[in-house]
Design an enzyme around this catalytic site. Structure first.
Site, PDB file in Angstrom:
ATOM      1  N   GLN A  91       0.574  -1.372   0.308  1.00 45.88           N
ATOM      2  CA  GLN A  91       0.590   0.246   0.014  1.00 45.88           C
ATOM      3  C   GLN A  91       0.744   1.327  -0.383  1.00 45.88           C
ATOM      4  O   GLN A  91       1.455   1.431   0.976  1.00 45.88           O
ATOM      5  CB  GLN A  91      -0.808  -0.196   0.951  1.00 45.88           C
ATOM      6  CG  GLN A  91      -2.122   1.186   1.355  1.00 45.88           C
ATOM      7  CD  GLN A  91      -2.465   1.367   2.701  1.00 45.88           C
ATOM      8  OE1 GLN A  91      -2.752  -0.087   3.137  1.00 45.88           O
ATOM      9  NE2 GLN A  91      -3.596   2.126   2.571  1.00 45.88           N
ATOM     10  N   TRP A 119      -5.100 -13.754 -17.862  1.00 49.86           N
ATOM     11  CA  TRP A 119      -5.304 -15.011 -17.984  1.00 49.86           C
ATOM     12  C   TRP A 119      -6.705 -15.251 -16.437  1.00 49.86           C
ATOM     13  O   TRP A 119      -7.293 -16.422 -16.785  1.00 49.86           O
ATOM     14  CB  TRP A 119      -3.959 -15.486 -17.146  1.00 49.86           C
ATOM     15  CG  TRP A 119      -4.702 -17.639 -17.017  1.00 49.86           C
ATOM     16  CD1 TRP A 119      -4.122 -17.697 -15.329  1.00 49.86           C
ATOM     17  CD2 TRP A 119      -4.669 -18.338 -17.942  1.00 49.86           C
ATOM     18  NE1 TRP A 119      -4.760 -18.912 -15.750  1.00 49.86           N
ATOM     19  CE2 TRP A 119      -4.565 -19.588 -16.951  1.00 49.86           C
ATOM     20  CE3 TRP A 119      -4.763 -18.646 -19.017  1.00 49.86           C
ATOM     21  CZ2 TRP A 119      -4.885 -20.939 -17.597  1.00 49.86           C
ATOM     22  CZ3 TRP A 119      -5.139 -19.659 -20.185  1.00 49.86           C
ATOM     23  CH2 TRP A 119      -5.208 -20.765 -19.391  1.00 49.86           C
ATOM     24  N   ASP A 158      -5.297  -1.742 -23.234  1.00 48.37           N
ATOM     25  CA  ASP A 158      -5.016  -3.227 -24.171  1.00 48.37           C
ATOM     26  C   ASP A 158      -5.990  -4.073 -23.942  1.00 48.37           C
ATOM     27  O   ASP A 158      -6.344  -4.607 -22.257  1.00 48.37           O
ATOM     28  CB  ASP A 158      -3.443  -3.173 -23.612  1.00 48.37           C
ATOM     29  CG  ASP A 158      -3.032  -5.236 -23.839  1.00 48.37           C
ATOM     30  OD1 ASP A 158      -3.061  -5.483 -25.111  1.00 48.37           O
ATOM     31  OD2 ASP A 158      -2.603  -5.437 -23.635  1.00 48.37           O
ATOM     32  N   ASP A 160      -6.999  -7.749 -23.023  1.00 46.92           N
ATOM     33  CA  ASP A 160      -5.594  -9.262 -23.680  1.00 46.92           C
ATOM     34  C   ASP A 160      -6.682  -9.821 -22.544  1.00 46.92           C
ATOM     35  O   ASP A 160      -7.050 -10.956 -22.025  1.00 46.92           O
ATOM     36  CB  ASP A 160      -5.246  -8.740 -22.028  1.00 46.92           C
ATOM     37  CG  ASP A 160      -4.042 -10.230 -22.293  1.00 46.92           C
ATOM     38  OD1 ASP A 160      -4.914 -11.445 -22.581  1.00 46.92           O
ATOM     39  OD2 ASP A 160      -2.848  -9.945 -21.319  1.00 46.92           O
ATOM     40  N   GLU A 162      -8.693 -13.897 -23.038  1.00 46.55           N
ATOM     41  CA  GLU A 162      -7.841 -15.241 -23.421  1.00 46.55           C
ATOM     42  C   GLU A 162      -8.592 -16.071 -22.652  1.00 46.55           C
ATOM     43  O   GLU A 162      -8.612 -16.937 -21.400  1.00 46.55           O
ATOM     44  CB  GLU A 162      -6.682 -15.021 -21.599  1.00 46.55           C
ATOM     45  CG  GLU A 162      -5.227 -14.450 -22.962  1.00 46.55           C
ATOM     46  CD  GLU A 162      -4.007 -14.411 -21.399  1.00 46.55           C
ATOM     47  OE1 GLU A 162      -3.701 -15.668 -20.765  1.00 46.55           O
ATOM     48  OE2 GLU A 162      -3.172 -13.751 -21.068  1.00 46.55           O
ATOM     49  N   MET A 236       2.121 -13.101 -28.224  1.00 47.35           N
ATOM     50  CA  MET A 236       2.270 -13.994 -26.823  1.00 47.35           C
ATOM     51  C   MET A 236       3.250 -15.076 -27.087  1.00 47.35           C
ATOM     52  O   MET A 236       3.101 -15.797 -26.803  1.00 47.35           O
ATOM     53  CB  MET A 236       1.169 -14.480 -25.563  1.00 47.35           C
ATOM     54  CG  MET A 236       0.231 -13.149 -25.477  1.00 47.35           C
ATOM     55  SD  MET A 236      -0.814 -13.303 -23.713  1.00 47.35           S
ATOM     56  CE  MET A 236      -2.495 -14.016 -25.592  1.00 47.35           C
ATOM     57  N   TYR A 238       5.274 -17.200 -26.211  1.00 47.25           N
ATOM     58  CA  TYR A 238       6.123 -18.087 -25.081  1.00 47.25           C
ATOM     59  C   TYR A 238       4.959 -18.982 -24.543  1.00 47.25           C
ATOM     60  O   TYR A 238       3.434 -18.995 -25.067  1.00 47.25           O
ATOM     61  CB  TYR A 238       6.214 -17.004 -23.540  1.00 47.25           C
ATOM     62  CG  TYR A 238       5.670 -15.687 -23.656  1.00 47.25           C
ATOM     63  CD1 TYR A 238       4.201 -15.779 -23.046  1.00 47.25           C
ATOM     64  CD2 TYR A 238       5.712 -14.475 -24.279  1.00 47.25           C
ATOM     65  CE1 TYR A 238       4.037 -14.812 -23.319  1.00 47.25           C
ATOM     66  CE2 TYR A 238       5.208 -13.036 -24.352  1.00 47.25           C
ATOM     67  CZ  TYR A 238       4.025 -13.350 -23.106  1.00 47.25           C
ATOM     68  OH  TYR A 238       2.861 -12.446 -22.982  1.00 47.25           O
ATOM     69  N   ASP A 239       5.053 -19.755 -23.517  1.00 50.66           N
ATOM     70  CA  ASP A 239       4.933 -20.924 -22.623  1.00 50.66           C
ATOM     71  C   ASP A 239       3.589 -21.461 -24.075  1.00 50.66           C
ATOM     72  O   ASP A 239       2.776 -21.756 -24.194  1.00 50.66           O
ATOM     73  CB  ASP A 239       3.191 -19.886 -22.071  1.00 50.66           C
ATOM     74  CG  ASP A 239       3.402 -19.329 -20.533  1.00 50.66           C
ATOM     75  OD1 ASP A 239       4.317 -19.535 -20.300  1.00 50.66           O
ATOM     76  OD2 ASP A 239       2.919 -18.075 -20.308  1.00 50.66           O
TER      77      ASP A 239
END
Length: 403
Positions: A91, A119, A158, A160, A162, A236, A238-239
């Site tokens: 905080q 995600w 953006d 995102d 997923e 993305m 990767y993964d």
């Protein structure tokens, strides 16, 4: 100790690519986009630690989506300091957004976007994109929240999701028309954002994060529409191999000989999106500041393409996701580094502990930057900034941004 792996085929491919024209780079500065994962503040990586001078854009991740399809703060206490009497280990007055404003004041060139979803928070995207009414509500709530309450801080958004149609967390909602509706949602976002830009005498950015797996069918008519609406797409890349029971690369640049998944690599992903209608200059290629480890690897060799387990017991170091910073700080001397001349990435293997780790370092990132230049892509995207030990981002900056 460094061991070298077999076969040289893709070296010829890479050299050919590097030799191709790079005219697009003469017209604009390549993007170096870094995601800031808000929760890393709990581990001490606050926004004030972001090296803004080495980036062109920072994307703050993530905002959430309510059950009624409105965009809301992901963590009001952490993000905005709205803790309502509860204690947060990270905080600060005004929250992380106040620190992001200081960062922006320190680096006037730096553009800051807010990412929605990710995600963990893509559950309600399909509902939000379903109808003209739900799309309008979603977008207007995002603009009212972030542009009205923090004027001058955010330069854009953006998205995102997923993922549309399939994938992601099991509790996510899906529909066959998700990709079509996603394009309509992006169009509504562009419409409202442009109208707001006229009122504010400026232009706001709109980007999306896009999946790398070929399992997410790329519809040409959809991506041609998206291409015309967004400023760029964060791939993305990767993964690629976080599921299953075999050691494989987290983010290989190219497929390798006898690769059991030859369409799961950076080059294949980029080419799929180009074929689907995405402009090269709209692509920001993902660079992972993390690796992925496997345990229980039985091998007398280098451990590649061997049976393994995916998840840690909680005490097994290096199994699962591991940041590059952690690899550098806590790498054990029994981990031997290998390099694959086809995949153009390294890995580590400890035969005694039976741990195998795929990751990227300055050498593999340099090869990927050469690829970005050779393909005249718009730049790179980093997931995520706290994973750097202080060597990766300067290397990227020197290659793409320094004159």
């Amino acid at each position: 100790m460094v061991a070298r792996h077999r076969r040289l085929g893709p070296l010829l491919v890479l050299l050919t690519l590097i030799a191709q024209p790079t005219a697009a780079f003469s017209f604009f500065t390549p993007r170096v986009v870094g995601y800031y994962a808000s929760w890393t503040a709990y581990g001490g990586y606050s926004p004030e630690r972001i090296p803004g001078g080495l980036l062109t854009h920072v994307i703050y991740a993530f905002a959430n989506i309510s059950d009624d399809g409105r965009v809301i703060l992901g963590d009001a206490c952490l993000d905005a300091g709205r803790c309502e009497g509860r204690y947060s280990a990270a905080q600060t007055p005004g929250g992380s957004f106040a620190q992001m404003r200081k960062l922006k004041n320190q680096y006037p060139h730096l553009k800051i976007l807010i990412a929605i979803g990710g995600w963990n928070w893509s559950r309600n995207f399909s509902d939000a994109a379903l109808s003209a009414e739900s799309r309008s509500r979603f977008v207007s709530s995002a603009l009212e929240l972030f542009l009205d309450q923090w004027p001058g801080l955010f330069d854009g958004f953006d998205l995102d999701w997923e993922y549309p149609v399939a994938g992601g967390r099991p509790e996510n909602r899906y529909r066959p028309d998700d990709w079509r509706n996603y394009a309509l949602l992006i169009a509504e976002f562009r419409r409202q954002l442009d109208a707001r830009g006229v009122a504010d005498s400026r232009r706001y950015l709109l980007t999306v994060a896009a999946p790398a797996s070929p399992a997410h069918v790329l519809q040409k008519q959809v991506w041609e529409k998206i291409d015309a609406l967004v400023d760029w797409v964060n791939l993305m890349t990767y993964d690629y191999h976080t599921a299953g029971g075999m050691t494989h690369f987290n983010a290989p640049l190219f497929a390798v000989t006898d690769d059991p998944a030859p369409d799961m690599n950076v080059h294949a992903t980029v080419q799929r999106y180009l074929a689907a209608g995405l402009s090269a200059e709209k692509i920001s290629m993902g660079l992972p500041f993390f690796g992925h480890g496997f345990g229980g690897v039985q091998s007398d060799g280098d451990g590649l393409f061997e049976a393994a387990k995916q998840h840690s017991s909680g005490t097994e170091w290096g199994v699962g996701a591991v940041s590059f910073r952690e690899l550098r700080r806590h790498r054990k001397p029994t981990l031997t580094r290998y390099w694959h001349p086809e995949a153009q990435v390294p890995w580590l293997f400890d035969r005694e502990a039976r741990i195998w780790i795929s990751y990227d370092d300055t050498e593999s990132i340099a090869r990927k930057l050469d690829y970005v230049v050779s393909q005249a892509l718009g730049g790179v995207m980093i997931w995520e900034l706290s994973g750097d030990d202080g060597s990766l981002l300067p290397a990227i900056n020197r290659r793409l941004l320094s004159k």
